[in-house]
Design a protein around this motif. Sequence first.
Motif, PDB file in Angstrom:
ATOM      1  N   ARG A 234      11.576  15.837 -11.390  1.00 13.90           N
ATOM      2  CA  ARG A 234      12.423  15.922 -12.577  1.00 13.90           C
ATOM      3  C   ARG A 234      13.141  17.271 -12.714  1.00 13.90           C
ATOM      4  N   ARG A 235      12.549  18.327 -12.191  1.00 13.43           N
ATOM      5  CA  ARG A 235      13.103  19.662 -12.418  1.00 13.43           C
ATOM      6  C   ARG A 235      13.548  20.387 -11.161  1.00 13.43           C
ATOM      7  N   HIS A 236      13.123  19.901  -9.998  1.00 12.66           N
ATOM      8  CA  HIS A 236      13.423  20.630  -8.769  1.00 12.66           C
ATOM      9  C   HIS A 236      14.113  19.767  -7.714  1.00 12.66           C
ATOM     10  N   GLY A 237      14.588  18.604  -8.114  1.00 12.47           N
ATOM     11  CA  GLY A 237      15.400  17.796  -7.217  1.00 12.47           C
ATOM     12  C   GLY A 237      14.687  17.244  -5.997  1.00 12.47           C
ATOM     13  N   MET A 238      13.368  17.017  -6.122  1.00 16.01           N
ATOM     14  CA  MET A 238      12.608  16.473  -4.996  1.00 16.01           C
ATOM     15  C   MET A 238      12.031  15.118  -5.409  1.00 16.01           C
ATOM     16  N   PRO A 239      12.728  14.016  -5.122  1.00 15.14           N
ATOM     17  CA  PRO A 239      12.242  12.693  -5.511  1.00 15.14           C
ATOM     18  C   PRO A 239      10.817  12.464  -5.046  1.00 15.14           C
ATOM     19  N   ALA A 240      10.067  11.683  -5.829  1.00 20.60           N
ATOM     20  CA  ALA A 240       8.636  11.509  -5.558  1.00 20.60           C
ATOM     21  C   ALA A 240       8.225  10.046  -5.557  1.00 20.60           C
ATOM     22  N   HIS A 241       7.326   9.721  -4.651  1.00 19.50           N
ATOM     23  CA  HIS A 241       6.671   8.417  -4.559  1.00 19.50           C
ATOM     24  C   HIS A 241       5.209   8.660  -4.920  1.00 19.50           C
ATOM     25  N   ILE A 242       4.771   8.098  -6.053  1.00 16.01           N
ATOM     26  CA  ILE A 242       3.502   8.487  -6.663  1.00 16.01           C
ATOM     27  C   ILE A 242       2.592   7.265  -6.816  1.00 16.01           C
ATOM     28  N   ALA A 243       1.366   7.365  -6.322  1.00 16.35           N
ATOM     29  CA  ALA A 243       0.398   6.276  -6.464  1.00 16.35           C
ATOM     30  C   ALA A 243      -0.001   6.095  -7.922  1.00 16.35           C
ATOM     31  N   CYS A 244      -0.243   4.841  -8.318  1.00 14.83           N
ATOM     32  CA  CYS A 244      -0.607   4.511  -9.699  1.00 14.83           C
ATOM     33  C   CYS A 244      -1.970   3.849  -9.797  1.00 14.83           C
ATOM     34  N   VAL A 245      -2.790   4.019  -8.785  1.00 12.34           N
ATOM     35  CA  VAL A 245      -4.126   3.420  -8.796  1.00 12.34           C
ATOM     36  C   VAL A 245      -5.085   4.387  -8.121  1.00 12.34           C
ATOM     37  N   SER A 246      -6.321   4.404  -8.594  1.00 13.19           N
ATOM     38  CA  SER A 246      -7.312   5.346  -8.071  1.00 13.19           C
ATOM     39  C   SER A 246      -7.645   5.086  -6.605  1.00 13.19           C
ATOM     40  N   ARG A 247      -7.945   6.164  -5.916  1.00 10.85           N
ATOM     41  CA  ARG A 247      -8.380   6.072  -4.527  1.00 10.85           C
ATOM     42  C   ARG A 247      -9.703   5.317  -4.401  1.00 10.85           C
ATOM     43  N   LEU A 248     -10.452   5.207  -5.498  1.00 12.24           N
ATOM     44  CA  LEU A 248     -11.698   4.443  -5.466  1.00 12.24           C
ATOM     45  C   LEU A 248     -11.443   2.940  -5.457  1.00 12.24           C
ATOM     46  N   VAL A 249     -10.289   2.534  -5.937  1.00 17.26           N
ATOM     47  CA  VAL A 249      -9.904   1.117  -5.903  1.00 17.26           C
ATOM     48  C   VAL A 249      -9.361   0.767  -4.524  1.00 17.26           C
ATOM     49  N   CYS A 250      -8.430   1.597  -4.059  1.00 13.58           N
ATOM     50  CA  CYS A 250      -7.850   1.447  -2.721  1.00 13.58           C
ATOM     51  C   CYS A 250      -7.246   2.793  -2.340  1.00 13.58           C
ATOM     52  N   ASP A 251      -7.674   3.328  -1.232  1.00 14.63           N
ATOM     53  CA  ASP A 251      -7.222   4.653  -0.822  1.00 14.63           C
ATOM     54  C   ASP A 251      -5.960   4.521   0.026  1.00 14.63           C
ATOM     55  N   MET A 252      -4.845   4.924  -0.538  1.00 17.12           N
ATOM     56  CA  MET A 252      -3.563   4.815   0.165  1.00 17.12           C
ATOM     57  C   MET A 252      -3.492   5.748   1.373  1.00 17.12           C
ATOM     58  N   HIS A 253      -4.334   6.768   1.370  1.00 18.91           N
ATOM     59  CA  HIS A 253      -4.316   7.766   2.436  1.00 18.91           C
ATOM     60  C   HIS A 253      -5.368   7.449   3.503  1.00 18.91           C
ATOM     61  N   ARG A 254      -5.571   6.188   3.746  1.00 17.39           N
ATOM     62  CA  ARG A 254      -6.437   5.723   4.828  1.00 17.39           C
ATOM     63  C   ARG A 254      -5.728   4.579   5.544  1.00 17.39           C
ATOM     64  N   LYS A 255      -6.072   4.399   6.795  1.00 17.02           N
ATOM     65  CA  LYS A 255      -5.537   3.264   7.539  1.00 17.02           C
ATOM     66  C   LYS A 255      -6.239   1.988   7.077  1.00 17.02           C
ATOM     67  N   GLU A 256      -5.582   0.869   7.285  1.00 12.60           N
ATOM     68  CA  GLU A 256      -6.108  -0.400   6.796  1.00 12.60           C
ATOM     69  C   GLU A 256      -7.480  -0.743   7.373  1.00 12.60           C
ATOM     70  N   ASP A 257      -7.743  -0.306   8.603  1.00  3.84           N
ATOM     71  CA  ASP A 257      -9.006  -0.689   9.233  1.00  3.84           C
ATOM     72  C   ASP A 257     -10.107   0.351   9.045  1.00  3.84           C
ATOM     73  N   GLU A 258      -9.865   1.373   8.243  1.00  9.15           N
ATOM     74  CA  GLU A 258     -10.892   2.363   7.968  1.00  9.15           C
ATOM     75  C   GLU A 258     -11.791   1.890   6.835  1.00  9.15           C
ATOM     76  N   ALA A 259     -13.085   2.124   6.972  1.00  4.85           N
ATOM     77  CA  ALA A 259     -14.025   1.719   5.922  1.00  4.85           C
ATOM     78  C   ALA A 259     -13.703   2.378   4.591  1.00  4.85           C
ATOM     79  N   ALA A 260     -13.205   3.613   4.638  1.00  6.76           N
ATOM     80  CA  ALA A 260     -12.939   4.369   3.415  1.00  6.76           C
ATOM     81  C   ALA A 260     -11.706   3.880   2.662  1.00  6.76           C
TER      82      ALA A 260
END
Length: 241
Positions: A63-89
């Motif tokens: 909003r203030r520094h001109g860097m568009p953002a893609h932001i997760a809206c769900v907890s990593r405990l529900v589904c961790d976006m920063h893991r590969k699909e086949d990782e247990a975590a």
Amino acid sequence: MIDNLPYRQVGTEDLRPGGLLCVADHASNFVPEDIELGIDRKLLTEHIAVDIGVEGIADRLARRHGMPAHIACVSRLVCDMHRKEDEAAVVPATSDGHLIPGNIGANIEARLDRFHRPYHAALADLVAEAKPKLLVALHSFTPSLATSDEERPWEVALLYNQDDRAARHAIRLFGEQGLNVGDNQPYSGKQLNATMDRHAEAHGIPYCTIEIRQDQIANEAGQARWAVMIADVMGRVALEF
């Protein structure tokens, strides 16, 4: 979650290709009403559920520094976006010594379909449209783990896997600010780099994965300070490409 989407995008209305793009995989502690994790609700305010402080920084960058953002809206405990699909975590059964009973025996495929796949499909589309000069992945780390007595003195750290071009510049520039800067600490991007492996390294896009110690950004003043520093340093790093 907005419109039942596992992400939101800020600052993309007038997207100009060739700029900087921010990604925040662990920005939210939201748990949908139909998912029962079986944990003390207090844990949702801790690092196992959310990267504390990151959402505020990502919003400010957009909003203030001109860097568009893609932001997760769900907890990593529900589904961790920063893991590969086949990782247990990707749907963790434990985190920093805490059992997550509701994830034991969970329908992993359903979680991936509902959260992980739409999140990454939308990010892939945004990257294709934005053609960013530099991708900036924002994370934060706790000063101490319940399961370890490891010291974590770094105020900020840069993580990378194979492509360390941007990270090397950023390490130097943050260091010039008088900060204690971690080089692939407290985690190694050689093992934990799923989102940037997929959306940056796989396409030859330079990137910085920034980890900020959570006590630095636990309040709005700290988030505002770090947003200014990140915008400045990342802007200078991007000039190298």
